[in-house]
Design a protein around this motif. Structure first.
Motif, PDB file in Angstrom:
ATOM      1  N   ILE A  10       7.429 -55.836  63.271  1.00 47.56           N
ATOM      2  CA  ILE A  10       7.421 -57.285  63.050  1.00 47.56           C
ATOM      3  C   ILE A  10       6.013 -57.710  62.647  1.00 47.56           C
ATOM      4  N   TYR A  11       5.918 -58.464  61.574  1.00 47.17           N
ATOM      5  CA  TYR A  11       4.627 -58.994  61.136  1.00 47.17           C
ATOM      6  C   TYR A  11       4.584 -60.484  61.418  1.00 47.17           C
ATOM      7  N   GLY A  12       3.411 -60.968  61.722  1.00 46.44           N
ATOM      8  CA  GLY A  12       3.238 -62.426  61.892  1.00 46.44           C
ATOM      9  C   GLY A  12       4.046 -62.962  63.066  1.00 46.44           C
ATOM     10  N   PRO A  39      17.344 -51.158  48.932  1.00 40.93           N
ATOM     11  CA  PRO A  39      16.764 -52.124  48.003  1.00 40.93           C
ATOM     12  C   PRO A  39      15.258 -52.335  48.202  1.00 40.93           C
ATOM     13  N   SER A  40      14.625 -52.844  47.172  1.00 39.99           N
ATOM     14  CA  SER A  40      13.202 -53.168  47.234  1.00 39.99           C
ATOM     15  C   SER A  40      12.962 -54.141  48.387  1.00 39.99           C
ATOM     16  N   GLY A  41      11.996 -53.822  49.227  1.00 40.95           N
ATOM     17  CA  GLY A  41      11.639 -54.713  50.338  1.00 40.95           C
ATOM     18  C   GLY A  41      12.427 -54.487  51.613  1.00 40.95           C
ATOM     19  N   CYS A  42      13.305 -53.488  51.642  1.00 44.07           N
ATOM     20  CA  CYS A  42      14.165 -53.327  52.827  1.00 44.07           C
ATOM     21  C   CYS A  42      13.515 -52.557  53.974  1.00 44.07           C
ATOM     22  N   GLY A  43      12.313 -52.008  53.795  1.00 41.18           N
ATOM     23  CA  GLY A  43      11.636 -51.360  54.918  1.00 41.18           C
ATOM     24  C   GLY A  43      11.382 -49.873  54.778  1.00 41.18           C
ATOM     25  N   LYS A  44      11.619 -49.300  53.621  1.00 42.21           N
ATOM     26  CA  LYS A  44      11.491 -47.853  53.447  1.00 42.21           C
ATOM     27  C   LYS A  44      10.055 -47.355  53.674  1.00 42.21           C
ATOM     28  N   SER A  45       9.079 -47.981  52.990  1.00 36.14           N
ATOM     29  CA  SER A  45       7.679 -47.536  53.131  1.00 36.14           C
ATOM     30  C   SER A  45       7.210 -47.747  54.567  1.00 36.14           C
ATOM     31  N   THR A  46       7.647 -48.850  55.161  1.00 37.61           N
ATOM     32  CA  THR A  46       7.279 -49.141  56.548  1.00 37.61           C
ATOM     33  C   THR A  46       7.801 -48.033  57.464  1.00 37.61           C
ATOM     34  N   LEU A  47       9.060 -47.645  57.292  1.00 40.41           N
ATOM     35  CA  LEU A  47       9.643 -46.594  58.122  1.00 40.41           C
ATOM     36  C   LEU A  47       8.918 -45.269  57.894  1.00 40.41           C
ATOM     37  N   PHE A  89       1.499 -41.389  48.763  1.00 42.59           N
ATOM     38  CA  PHE A  89       1.664 -42.837  48.870  1.00 42.59           C
ATOM     39  C   PHE A  89       2.307 -43.460  47.631  1.00 42.59           C
ATOM     40  N   GLN A  90       3.051 -44.546  47.836  1.00 36.11           N
ATOM     41  CA  GLN A  90       3.702 -45.260  46.729  1.00 36.11           C
ATOM     42  C   GLN A  90       2.661 -45.746  45.722  1.00 36.11           C
ATOM     43  N   GLN A  91       1.469 -46.091  46.221  1.00 38.66           N
ATOM     44  CA  GLN A  91       0.421 -46.518  45.274  1.00 38.66           C
ATOM     45  C   GLN A  91      -0.754 -45.543  45.230  1.00 38.66           C
ATOM     46  N   THR A 198      13.128 -42.748  47.843  1.00 36.78           N
ATOM     47  CA  THR A 198      13.333 -42.815  46.405  1.00 36.78           C
ATOM     48  C   THR A 198      14.328 -43.898  46.035  1.00 36.78           C
ATOM     49  N   HIS A 199      14.199 -44.400  44.798  1.00 37.72           N
ATOM     50  CA  HIS A 199      15.173 -45.352  44.266  1.00 37.72           C
ATOM     51  C   HIS A 199      16.152 -44.631  43.345  1.00 37.72           C
ATOM     52  N   ASP A 200      15.864 -43.360  43.049  1.00 38.91           N
ATOM     53  CA  ASP A 200      16.590 -42.650  42.004  1.00 38.91           C
ATOM     54  C   ASP A 200      17.836 -41.943  42.538  1.00 38.91           C
TER      55      ASP A 200
ATOM     56  N   ASP B 133      11.311 -66.239  49.302  1.00 37.99           N
ATOM     57  CA  ASP B 133      10.876 -66.270  50.709  1.00 37.99           C
ATOM     58  C   ASP B 133       9.568 -65.493  50.928  1.00 37.99           C
ATOM     59  N   ARG B 134       8.860 -65.209  49.818  1.00 41.86           N
ATOM     60  CA  ARG B 134       7.603 -64.437  49.937  1.00 41.86           C
ATOM     61  C   ARG B 134       6.448 -65.161  49.235  1.00 41.86           C
ATOM     62  N   LEU B 135       6.605 -66.473  48.979  1.00 38.56           N
ATOM     63  CA  LEU B 135       5.639 -67.221  48.158  1.00 38.56           C
ATOM     64  C   LEU B 135       4.220 -67.149  48.703  1.00 38.56           C
ATOM     65  N   HIS B 140      -0.978 -57.319  49.947  1.00 39.30           N
ATOM     66  CA  HIS B 140      -0.881 -56.253  50.954  1.00 39.30           C
ATOM     67  C   HIS B 140       0.266 -56.506  51.943  1.00 39.30           C
ATOM     68  N   GLN B 141       0.837 -57.692  51.883  1.00 42.21           N
ATOM     69  CA  GLN B 141       1.962 -58.010  52.761  1.00 42.21           C
ATOM     70  C   GLN B 141       3.295 -57.896  52.018  1.00 42.21           C
ATOM     71  N   LEU B 142       3.238 -57.308  50.841  1.00 41.09           N
ATOM     72  CA  LEU B 142       4.445 -57.150  50.026  1.00 41.09           C
ATOM     73  C   LEU B 142       4.730 -55.684  49.784  1.00 41.09           C
ATOM     74  N   SER B 143       6.000 -55.338  49.634  1.00 44.48           N
ATOM     75  CA  SER B 143       6.367 -53.956  49.306  1.00 44.48           C
ATOM     76  C   SER B 143       5.975 -53.666  47.854  1.00 44.48           C
ATOM     77  N   GLY B 144       6.004 -52.368  47.472  1.00 42.56           N
ATOM     78  CA  GLY B 144       5.649 -51.980  46.106  1.00 42.56           C
ATOM     79  C   GLY B 144       6.489 -52.707  45.065  1.00 42.56           C
ATOM     80  N   GLY B 145       7.790 -52.737  45.290  1.00 39.17           N
ATOM     81  CA  GLY B 145       8.683 -53.408  44.340  1.00 39.17           C
ATOM     82  C   GLY B 145       8.498 -54.927  44.342  1.00 39.17           C
ATOM     83  N   GLN B 146       8.126 -55.491  45.467  1.00 39.06           N
ATOM     84  CA  GLN B 146       7.869 -56.938  45.527  1.00 39.06           C
ATOM     85  C   GLN B 146       6.609 -57.270  44.725  1.00 39.06           C
ATOM     86  N   GLN B 147       5.567 -56.427  44.847  1.00 44.40           N
ATOM     87  CA  GLN B 147       4.348 -56.634  44.061  1.00 44.40           C
ATOM     88  C   GLN B 147       4.667 -56.548  42.571  1.00 44.40           C
TER      89      GLN B 147
HETATM   90  N1  LIG Z   1       1.505 -56.893  56.348  1.00 44.94           N
HETATM   91  C1  LIG Z   1       2.708 -57.484  56.155  1.00 44.94           C
HETATM   92  N2  LIG Z   1       2.899 -58.762  56.543  1.00 44.94           N
HETATM   93  C2  LIG Z   1       4.095 -59.373  56.350  1.00 44.94           C
HETATM   94  N3  LIG Z   1       5.179 -58.777  55.785  1.00 44.94           N
HETATM   95  C3  LIG Z   1       5.033 -57.496  55.375  1.00 44.94           C
HETATM   96  C4  LIG Z   1       3.798 -56.791  55.517  1.00 44.94           C
HETATM   97  N4  LIG Z   1       3.960 -55.541  55.003  1.00 44.94           N
HETATM   98  C5  LIG Z   1       5.235 -55.479  54.547  1.00 44.94           C
HETATM   99  N5  LIG Z   1       5.882 -56.652  54.762  1.00 44.94           N
HETATM  100  C6  LIG Z   1       7.278 -56.957  54.446  1.00 44.94           C
HETATM  101  O1  LIG Z   1       8.063 -55.931  55.027  1.00 44.94           O
HETATM  102  C7  LIG Z   1       9.187 -55.657  54.202  1.00 44.94           C
HETATM  103  C8  LIG Z   1       9.354 -54.158  54.025  1.00 44.94           C
HETATM  104  O2  LIG Z   1       8.302 -53.623  53.258  1.00 44.94           O
HETATM  105  P1  LIG Z   1       8.344 -52.136  52.705  1.00 44.94           P
HETATM  106  O3  LIG Z   1       7.056 -51.910  51.978  1.00 44.94           O
HETATM  107  O4  LIG Z   1       8.669 -51.194  53.808  1.00 44.94           O
HETATM  108  O5  LIG Z   1       9.583 -52.182  51.694  1.00 44.94           O
HETATM  109  P2  LIG Z   1      10.190 -51.033  50.775  1.00 44.94           P
HETATM  110  O6  LIG Z   1      11.584 -50.795  51.196  1.00 44.94           O
HETATM  111  O7  LIG Z   1       9.261 -49.856  50.732  1.00 44.94           O
HETATM  112  O8  LIG Z   1      10.240 -51.730  49.339  1.00 44.94           O
HETATM  113  P3  LIG Z   1       9.984 -51.158  47.862  1.00 44.94           P
HETATM  114  O9  LIG Z   1      11.206 -50.392  47.500  1.00 44.94           O
HETATM  115  O10 LIG Z   1       9.823 -52.402  47.054  1.00 44.94           O
HETATM  116  O11 LIG Z   1       8.744 -50.317  47.895  1.00 44.94           O
HETATM  117  C9  LIG Z   1       8.987 -56.385  52.891  1.00 44.94           C
HETATM  118  O12 LIG Z   1       9.931 -57.422  52.782  1.00 44.94           O
HETATM  119  C10 LIG Z   1       7.561 -56.902  52.945  1.00 44.94           C
HETATM  120  O13 LIG Z   1       7.447 -58.195  52.376  1.00 44.94           O
END
Ligand SMILES: Nc1ncnc2c1ncn2[C@@H]1O[C@H](COP(=O)(O)OP(=O)(O)OP(=O)(O)O)[C@@H](O)[C@H]1O
Ligand SMILES: Nc1ncnc2c1ncn2[C@@H]1O[C@H](COP(=O)(O)OP(=O)(O)OP(=O)(O)O)[C@@H](O)[C@H]1O
Ligand SMILES: [Mg+2]
Ligand SMILES: [Mg+2]
Lengths: 227, 227
Positions: A10-12, A39-47, A89-91, A198-200, B133-135, B140-147
């Protein structure tokens, strides 16, 4: 080998709260080739970062070989990251002031391998990913896919037992992508555990297990029968 | 609209010389949807940057509407980049100290659009790519695909006539990628020219013309019949 138990990230807080992972329970067994998709943003990199001990859960626990990683010392975590795991890393996160060769040597320097061994191994790894003629280029002198391949070579530098790969073929054409997948497949056949985001969809055939995430939750786990 | 004539891009010299583009001749006509494809490191980003006037050839010339771009003043090139073209970079290049909304507002600020208009348009563009919802998140608080999607929204901020997109779906799952391709397709149907680099064979169906590169050279140009 690695187990996430009731993991939340959980962030913030309050209005600005973002729940990146909700009550995630997954297991990575030794020797598996696990793919994490969604999907993009669903938490993969975080996990992936939490499983690779690069990040810690807000709630819940990660176990490595049965041991709570929250009770590991910083030194033990560093040993895991330096000797046991390799992370792509993704980046990329290449060091901009080091050449491709030096970037791949870096984990071996941190692991105190001697100079002759390091140079030789770094060269071999870069040749394996098709960058034998780019050894002395700096990151800004490399294409996106070339930088990604340096990041892949670097992750393999210390002969890791587990490889964490965050979209390792995202910037590669299908031929270079195939070379990378074959490298990972061969390592896996030698017993190395692979955890890959992966997305592929085309790449799922390499996986022994697929974890699907959506909005921070595990929605499906597909285990393939051994051939 | 844009023509590259005998374009070469050479880095370094002597032993360290890298030829990124060799005698490239391509034409982008107004209203086309052009895709540039080829192996990692073959010169796609270099060509896109040169066509987009972000980089200059070592030899050869780029014409914009019949005019030599080498004889444009720096101010004229800046007007092209600010008012006429929109660029989506392979590595996004978001400003780390600005939120998603502010990153998308930035081109409009440089074009002196008023504050109320900017905020409203930036919000609308981000909602269009699924980031409503990410405005107020920072990169650094966004996923790769969100960026990547913020970078896409930013490129559309000033209603460009030509969009240059370097692998805009590289970090996106198929559903988000489809949303982006539909946005580009609709803009193209309104007359906007698209020049896109991609590794994804699945996306070629959107193109009216495909330019294939290999080792810095154009090896094939496929023009599709108009439907
Ligand atoms: N430091 C942070 N503060 C707030 N929210 C964050 C932070 N880091 C990541 N998030 C949010 O956590 C969610 C998951 O991020 P994550 O990078 O794990 O996604 P992802 O599945 O790898 O996406 P993608 O396929 O686009 O790379 C995203 O919605 C992102 O906006
Ligand atoms: N500043 C530089 N100095 C030396 N060589 C360079 C420089 N910039 C790029 N190159 C080389 O030019 C070639 C083309 O690079 P470019 O970024 O255009 O490739 P690309 O086709 O976009 O690759 P990718 O699909 O991996 O993104 C690469 O082989 C790269 O190593
Ligand atoms: Mg990610
Ligand atoms: Mg490129």
């Amino acid at each position: 080998m690695i187990k996430a138990k009731n993991v939340w990230k959980i962030y913030g807080r309050g209005e600005a709260k973002t729940i990146a992972l909700k009550n995630v329970n997954v297991e990575i067994k030794e020797g598996e080739f696990v793919m994490i998709m969604g999907p993009s943003g669903c938490g993969k990199s975080t996990l992936l970062n939490i499983l690779g001990l690069l990040d810690i859960p807000t709630k819940g626990e990660v176990y490595y070989k049965g041991r709570k990683t929250s009770s590991m010392s910083e030194n033990e975590r560093a040993v895991f990251r330096r000797k046991i795991s390799g992370f792509i890393f993704q980046q990329f996160h290449l060091i901009k002031t080091l050449t491709a060769l030096e970037n791949v040597e870096l984990p071996m320097m941190l692991d105190e391998k001697d100079k002759i061994y390091r140079k030789k191994r770094a060269k071999k790894l870069l040749e394996m990913v098709g960058l034998g003629d780019r050894l002395n280029h700096y990151p800004h002198q490399l294409s996106g896919g070339q930088q990604q391949r340096v990041a892949i070579a670097r992750a393999l530098a210390n002969n890791p037992k587990i490889i964490f790969a965050d979209e390792p073929t995202g910037n590669l054409d299908s031929k270079s992508g195939l070379i990378v997948m074959n490298i990972l497949k061969e390592l896996n056949e030698k017993g190395i555990t692979i955890v890959m985001v992966t997305h592929d969809q085309e790449l799922t055939k390499y996986a022994s297990k697929i974890i699907k995430l959506k909005d921070g939750e595990v929605v499906e786990v597909i285990e393939k029968a051994k051939n």
